[in-house]
Design a protein around this motif. Structure first.
Motif, PDB file in Angstrom:
ATOM      1  N   ASP A 190       3.390  55.299  29.039  1.00  0.00           N
ATOM      2  CA  ASP A 190       3.153  54.565  30.288  1.00  0.00           C
ATOM      3  C   ASP A 190       2.622  55.529  31.343  1.00  0.00           C
ATOM      4  O   ASP A 190       3.268  56.532  31.648  1.00  0.00           O
ATOM      5  CB  ASP A 190       4.460  53.936  30.764  1.00  0.00           C
ATOM      6  N   PRO A 191       1.447  55.254  31.931  1.00  0.00           N
ATOM      7  CA  PRO A 191       0.858  56.185  32.907  1.00  0.00           C
ATOM      8  C   PRO A 191       1.760  56.454  34.110  1.00  0.00           C
ATOM      9  O   PRO A 191       1.836  57.588  34.591  1.00  0.00           O
ATOM     10  CB  PRO A 191      -0.435  55.474  33.335  1.00  0.00           C
TER      11      PRO A 191
ATOM     12  N   ARG B 257       4.552  58.682  32.968  1.00  0.00           N
ATOM     13  CA  ARG B 257       4.081  59.986  32.510  1.00  0.00           C
ATOM     14  C   ARG B 257       3.937  60.963  33.667  1.00  0.00           C
ATOM     15  O   ARG B 257       4.144  62.170  33.506  1.00  0.00           O
ATOM     16  CB  ARG B 257       2.752  59.818  31.768  1.00  0.00           C
ATOM     17  N   SER B 258       3.614  60.463  34.856  1.00  0.00           N
ATOM     18  CA  SER B 258       3.470  61.353  36.006  1.00  0.00           C
ATOM     19  C   SER B 258       4.817  61.846  36.521  1.00  0.00           C
ATOM     20  O   SER B 258       4.871  62.751  37.351  1.00  0.00           O
ATOM     21  CB  SER B 258       2.712  60.637  37.129  1.00  0.00           C
TER      22      SER B 258
ATOM     23  N   ALA C 272       6.571  57.849  27.442  1.00  0.00           N
ATOM     24  CA  ALA C 272       5.495  58.773  27.807  1.00  0.00           C
ATOM     25  C   ALA C 272       4.127  58.121  27.734  1.00  0.00           C
ATOM     26  O   ALA C 272       3.151  58.624  28.312  1.00  0.00           O
ATOM     27  CB  ALA C 272       5.533  60.005  26.901  1.00  0.00           C
TER      28      ALA C 272
ATOM     29  N   TYR D 226       7.383  62.386  34.103  1.00  0.00           N
ATOM     30  CA  TYR D 226       8.066  62.446  32.803  1.00  0.00           C
ATOM     31  C   TYR D 226       9.139  63.520  32.745  1.00  0.00           C
ATOM     32  O   TYR D 226      10.126  63.378  32.020  1.00  0.00           O
ATOM     33  CB  TYR D 226       7.045  62.659  31.684  1.00  0.00           C
TER      34      TYR D 226
END
Length: 278
Positions: free
Chosen positions: A112-113, A116-117, A110, A119
């Motif tokens: 990591d950008p 996360r998008s 989570a 997730y």
């Protein structure tokens, strides 16, 4: 592991809708998930888990006479060095590493950008992966009687030694679930960031943590070496294969996607859709 199995269905269904929407919004995810396919798969795996736990409850522990008859000489030579070991500290360490990894592995993703998008989708894949390993584990311990190593010694409470759980040595669930979590995290990181300089560290950590769990499970007298080898292999395989089955075609040229449906004659079918980019 019983707690994981009991929470599996509720969590997977609630996340399933979100994962599909997330996959549709984000075009950069390396994975493809479909609620119509993944939800039934997770429900089915949950049912297998439930039946496995039921089978465990039908087992019986050893009587005093059976315990007295156990001999280290009956244990295969490869495993004999573990027979008779017992350590509460080692058991606590294995619990800490195992249950910690189940939360930490997806938690790190989570951060990591890019992940996360997507997730919601990652969590559904994680649940499906853990459910796969757990179904294999509960099926095994529910049907295989193998006595834990500590029974070949004199330590442990009378309740522990006579418990039905003492017959659940094969295979090592702590090791399997830890390997599933860590190798899943490494596989997802690799798929999002192929060729990253951090990959050797990520894969190294994924391999070391379940190995440490396996060591402590042997020191605790809970599992033999072969129990841990099987658990490690099953966990690592599930952690890698399940995400791979959901990969989109393009990045590696080929993807495998679970499919199911009903044909024109009204017969249901299921299998794998193999897609290759030309």
């Amino acid at each position: 592991m019983k707690l994981f199995s009991s929470l599996l269905l509720a969590g997977s269904i609630s996340l399933g809708v979100g994962s599909t929407a997330s996959a549709q919004r984000a075009a950069t995810s390396p994975y493809q998930t479909r609620f119509a396919v993944d939800a039934p798969v997770i429900v089915g795996l949950g049912a297998i888990n439930g039946f496995g736990l039921y089978r465990v409850q039908q087992k019986s522990g050893l009587s005093e006479a059976e315990l007295a008859a156990l001999s280290k000489n009956d244990v295969p030579k490869l495993d004999r060095f573990v027979a008779g070991k017992y350590s509460e500290k080692a058991q606590t360490a294995s619990d800490f590493l195992c249950y910690g990894s189940l939360a930490v592995a997806p938690g790190l993703l989570a951060l990591d950008p890019d992940m996360r998008s997507h997730y919601g989708q990652v969590l559904v894949l994680y649940l499906e992966t853990m459910a796969t390993a757990s179904a294999l584990f509960t099926t095994s311990v529910g049907n295989v009687y193998r006595y834990r190593p500590f029974l070949y010694g004199t330590e442990g409470t009378a309740r522990e030694r006579s418990s039905k759980i003492s017959t659940n040595s094969f295979f090592a669930g702590h090791t399997a679930h830890t390997a599933t979590a860590t190798f899943f995290a490494a596989k997802v990181f690799h798929d999002y960031h192929p060729g990253s300089a951090a990959e050797p560290l990520v894969w190294g950590a994924a391999a070391v943590v379940p190995a440490a769990v396996a060591y402590y499970r042997m020191e605790a007298g809970k599992h033999f070496l072969t129990d841990n080898l099987v658990g490690y292999t099953i966990g690592a395989t599930a952690g890698i294969v399940v995400p791979q089955l959901h990969k989109k075609a393009g990045r590696r040229g080929m993807a495998f996607t679970p499919i199911q449906g009903v044909n024109v004659n009204g017969h249901s079918y299921g299998g794998l859709l193999v897609t290759k980019q030309l």
